[in-house]
Design a protein around this motif. Structure first.
Motif, PDB file in Angstrom:
ATOM      1  N   GLN A 293       1.720   9.159  -5.957  1.00 61.77           N
ATOM      2  CA  GLN A 293       2.135  10.550  -5.699  1.00 61.77           C
ATOM      3  C   GLN A 293       3.116  10.854  -6.750  1.00 61.77           C
ATOM      4  O   GLN A 293       3.628  12.180  -7.226  1.00 61.77           O
ATOM      5  N   LEU A 294       4.123  10.071  -7.262  1.00 57.76           N
ATOM      6  CA  LEU A 294       5.019  10.356  -8.140  1.00 57.76           C
ATOM      7  C   LEU A 294       4.433  10.383  -9.775  1.00 57.76           C
ATOM      8  O   LEU A 294       5.246  10.527 -10.701  1.00 57.76           O
ATOM      9  N   HIS A 295       3.132  10.254  -9.858  1.00 58.69           N
ATOM     10  CA  HIS A 295       2.569   9.937 -10.978  1.00 58.69           C
ATOM     11  C   HIS A 295       3.346   9.319 -12.044  1.00 58.69           C
ATOM     12  O   HIS A 295       3.324   9.455 -13.195  1.00 58.69           O
ATOM     13  N   THR A 296       3.344   8.005 -11.659  1.00 57.47           N
ATOM     14  CA  THR A 296       4.131   6.948 -12.439  1.00 57.47           C
ATOM     15  C   THR A 296       3.327   5.579 -12.403  1.00 57.47           C
ATOM     16  O   THR A 296       2.186   5.760 -12.018  1.00 57.47           O
ATOM     17  N   LYS A 297       3.810   4.704 -12.819  1.00 57.49           N
ATOM     18  CA  LYS A 297       3.076   3.399 -12.828  1.00 57.49           C
ATOM     19  C   LYS A 297       4.073   2.255 -12.214  1.00 57.49           C
ATOM     20  O   LYS A 297       4.980   2.353 -12.089  1.00 57.49           O
ATOM     21  N   GLN A 298       3.240   1.153 -11.929  1.00 54.26           N
ATOM     22  CA  GLN A 298       4.057   0.138 -11.389  1.00 54.26           C
ATOM     23  C   GLN A 298       5.147  -0.326 -12.369  1.00 54.26           C
ATOM     24  O   GLN A 298       6.147  -0.932 -12.052  1.00 54.26           O
ATOM     25  N   GLU A 299       4.599  -0.607 -13.483  1.00 54.27           N
ATOM     26  CA  GLU A 299       5.574  -0.988 -14.600  1.00 54.27           C
ATOM     27  C   GLU A 299       6.810  -0.245 -14.639  1.00 54.27           C
ATOM     28  O   GLU A 299       7.855  -0.732 -15.155  1.00 54.27           O
ATOM     29  N   THR A 300       6.646   1.065 -14.658  1.00 55.51           N
ATOM     30  CA  THR A 300       7.872   2.075 -14.671  1.00 55.51           C
ATOM     31  C   THR A 300       8.793   1.572 -13.547  1.00 55.51           C
ATOM     32  O   THR A 300       9.985   1.842 -13.756  1.00 55.51           O
ATOM     33  N   VAL A 301       8.223   1.553 -12.236  1.00 56.80           N
ATOM     34  CA  VAL A 301       9.044   1.212 -11.135  1.00 56.80           C
ATOM     35  C   VAL A 301       9.745   0.029 -11.433  1.00 56.80           C
ATOM     36  O   VAL A 301      11.015   0.023 -11.214  1.00 56.80           O
ATOM     37  N   ALA A 302       8.985  -0.987 -11.621  1.00 58.92           N
ATOM     38  CA  ALA A 302       9.630  -2.433 -11.903  1.00 58.92           C
ATOM     39  C   ALA A 302      10.755  -2.226 -12.997  1.00 58.92           C
ATOM     40  O   ALA A 302      11.722  -2.556 -12.775  1.00 58.92           O
TER      41      ALA A 302
ATOM     42  N   VAL B  26      15.522  -2.604  -1.534  1.00 65.86           N
ATOM     43  CA  VAL B  26      16.439  -1.300  -1.588  1.00 65.86           C
ATOM     44  C   VAL B  26      16.268  -0.593  -3.001  1.00 65.86           C
ATOM     45  O   VAL B  26      15.920   0.662  -3.043  1.00 65.86           O
ATOM     46  N   LEU B  27      16.138  -1.196  -3.866  1.00 65.64           N
ATOM     47  CA  LEU B  27      16.150  -0.853  -5.272  1.00 65.64           C
ATOM     48  C   LEU B  27      14.589   0.001  -5.413  1.00 65.64           C
ATOM     49  O   LEU B  27      14.683   1.081  -5.804  1.00 65.64           O
ATOM     50  N   ILE B  28      13.443  -0.662  -5.014  1.00 65.77           N
ATOM     51  CA  ILE B  28      12.304  -0.037  -5.150  1.00 65.77           C
ATOM     52  C   ILE B  28      12.118   1.210  -4.326  1.00 65.77           C
ATOM     53  O   ILE B  28      11.652   2.157  -4.547  1.00 65.77           O
ATOM     54  N   ALA B  29      12.702   1.161  -2.883  1.00 67.91           N
ATOM     55  CA  ALA B  29      12.731   2.302  -1.910  1.00 67.91           C
ATOM     56  C   ALA B  29      13.503   3.491  -2.648  1.00 67.91           C
ATOM     57  O   ALA B  29      12.878   4.621  -2.750  1.00 67.91           O
ATOM     58  N   ASN B  30      14.522   2.996  -3.236  1.00 64.68           N
ATOM     59  CA  ASN B  30      15.442   4.088  -3.840  1.00 64.68           C
ATOM     60  C   ASN B  30      14.639   4.836  -5.024  1.00 64.68           C
ATOM     61  O   ASN B  30      14.736   6.182  -5.115  1.00 64.68           O
ATOM     62  N   CYS B  31      14.067   4.055  -5.785  1.00 57.06           N
ATOM     63  CA  CYS B  31      13.307   4.500  -7.097  1.00 57.06           C
ATOM     64  C   CYS B  31      12.311   5.251  -6.556  1.00 57.06           C
ATOM     65  O   CYS B  31      11.874   6.242  -7.228  1.00 57.06           O
ATOM     66  N   LEU B  32      11.667   4.989  -5.373  1.00 57.95           N
ATOM     67  CA  LEU B  32      10.521   5.742  -5.046  1.00 57.95           C
ATOM     68  C   LEU B  32      10.887   7.024  -4.211  1.00 57.95           C
ATOM     69  O   LEU B  32      10.056   7.753  -3.639  1.00 57.95           O
ATOM     70  N   GLY B  33      12.378   7.108  -4.036  1.00 55.36           N
ATOM     71  CA  GLY B  33      12.732   8.390  -3.201  1.00 55.36           C
ATOM     72  C   GLY B  33      12.624   8.129  -1.603  1.00 55.36           C
ATOM     73  O   GLY B  33      12.428   9.153  -1.056  1.00 55.36           O
ATOM     74  N   THR B  34      12.492   6.784  -1.051  1.00 56.55           N
ATOM     75  CA  THR B  34      12.126   6.933   0.373  1.00 56.55           C
ATOM     76  C   THR B  34      13.083   5.765   0.807  1.00 56.55           C
ATOM     77  O   THR B  34      14.298   5.337   0.316  1.00 56.55           O
TER      78      THR B  34
ATOM     79  N   GLU C 170       0.906  -1.160   0.211  1.00 58.50           N
ATOM     80  CA  GLU C 170      -0.168   0.017  -0.269  1.00 58.50           C
ATOM     81  C   GLU C 170       0.702   1.321   0.088  1.00 58.50           C
ATOM     82  O   GLU C 170       0.630   2.287  -0.819  1.00 58.50           O
ATOM     83  N   ARG C 171       1.784   1.197   0.725  1.00 55.77           N
ATOM     84  CA  ARG C 171       2.865   2.254   0.875  1.00 55.77           C
ATOM     85  C   ARG C 171       3.586   2.619  -0.646  1.00 55.77           C
ATOM     86  O   ARG C 171       3.602   3.624  -0.871  1.00 55.77           O
ATOM     87  N   VAL C 172       3.984   1.232  -1.026  1.00 54.32           N
ATOM     88  CA  VAL C 172       4.728   1.363  -2.496  1.00 54.32           C
ATOM     89  C   VAL C 172       3.507   1.788  -3.284  1.00 54.32           C
ATOM     90  O   VAL C 172       3.978   2.929  -4.103  1.00 54.32           O
ATOM     91  N   ASN C 173       2.418   1.684  -3.596  1.00 51.83           N
ATOM     92  CA  ASN C 173       1.269   2.063  -4.379  1.00 51.83           C
ATOM     93  C   ASN C 173       1.181   3.565  -4.162  1.00 51.83           C
ATOM     94  O   ASN C 173       0.882   4.387  -5.024  1.00 51.83           O
ATOM     95  N   LYS C 174       1.010   3.986  -2.973  1.00 51.01           N
ATOM     96  CA  LYS C 174       0.600   5.466  -2.418  1.00 51.01           C
ATOM     97  C   LYS C 174       1.878   6.102  -3.185  1.00 51.01           C
ATOM     98  O   LYS C 174       1.710   7.261  -3.790  1.00 51.01           O
ATOM     99  N   LEU C 175       3.165   5.900  -2.907  1.00 47.59           N
ATOM    100  CA  LEU C 175       4.275   6.516  -3.598  1.00 47.59           C
ATOM    101  C   LEU C 175       4.086   6.521  -4.995  1.00 47.59           C
ATOM    102  O   LEU C 175       4.465   7.600  -5.772  1.00 47.59           O
ATOM    103  N   ILE C 176       3.728   5.455  -5.645  1.00 46.89           N
ATOM    104  CA  ILE C 176       3.585   5.557  -7.038  1.00 46.89           C
ATOM    105  C   ILE C 176       2.629   6.380  -7.476  1.00 46.89           C
ATOM    106  O   ILE C 176       2.910   7.441  -8.615  1.00 46.89           O
TER     107      ILE C 176
END
Length: 93
Positions: free
Chosen positions: A17-26, A52-60, A9-15
């Motif tokens: 907020q960043l106006h991006t998509k799960q596909e882009t983060v992956a 770590v990679l996911i958190a870094n990509c999301l700026g957290t 839920e936190r990952v999706n909330k940040l996605i």
């Protein structure tokens, strides 16, 4: 609600907020989208390196994704970022 559900839920909330998509983060993390989506659907955690990679990509931080707690101290944040960068550099090389 279990901790893993809260993680995603936190990952999706940040996605959002960043106006991006799960596909882009992956993709930005070098993770296959079907794998990424599978973790969400099956309520499983990625491994430590992938977290770590996911958190870094999301700026957290992984700490935020897991616990919902932000690191508030600016000096600690900078030290954390520097250590994270060193760790990622060592892992990826």
């Amino acid at each position: 609600m279990d901790e893993c559900t809260e993680f995603w839920e936190r990952v999706n909330k940040l996605i959002k907020q960043l106006h991006t998509k799960q596909e882009t983060v992956a993709s930005d993390c070098g993770i296959n989208y079907q794998t990424f989506r599978g973790w969400i659907v099956h309520k499983t955690y990625p491994n430590a390196k992938q977290s770590v990679l996911i958190a870094n990509c999301l700026g957290t931080t992984v700490e935020y994704l897991v616990t919902g707690k932000e690191i508030l101290d600016e000096d600690f944040k900078e030290a954390y970022k520097a250590e994270l960068l060193r760790t990622l550099t060592n892992v990826l090389n």
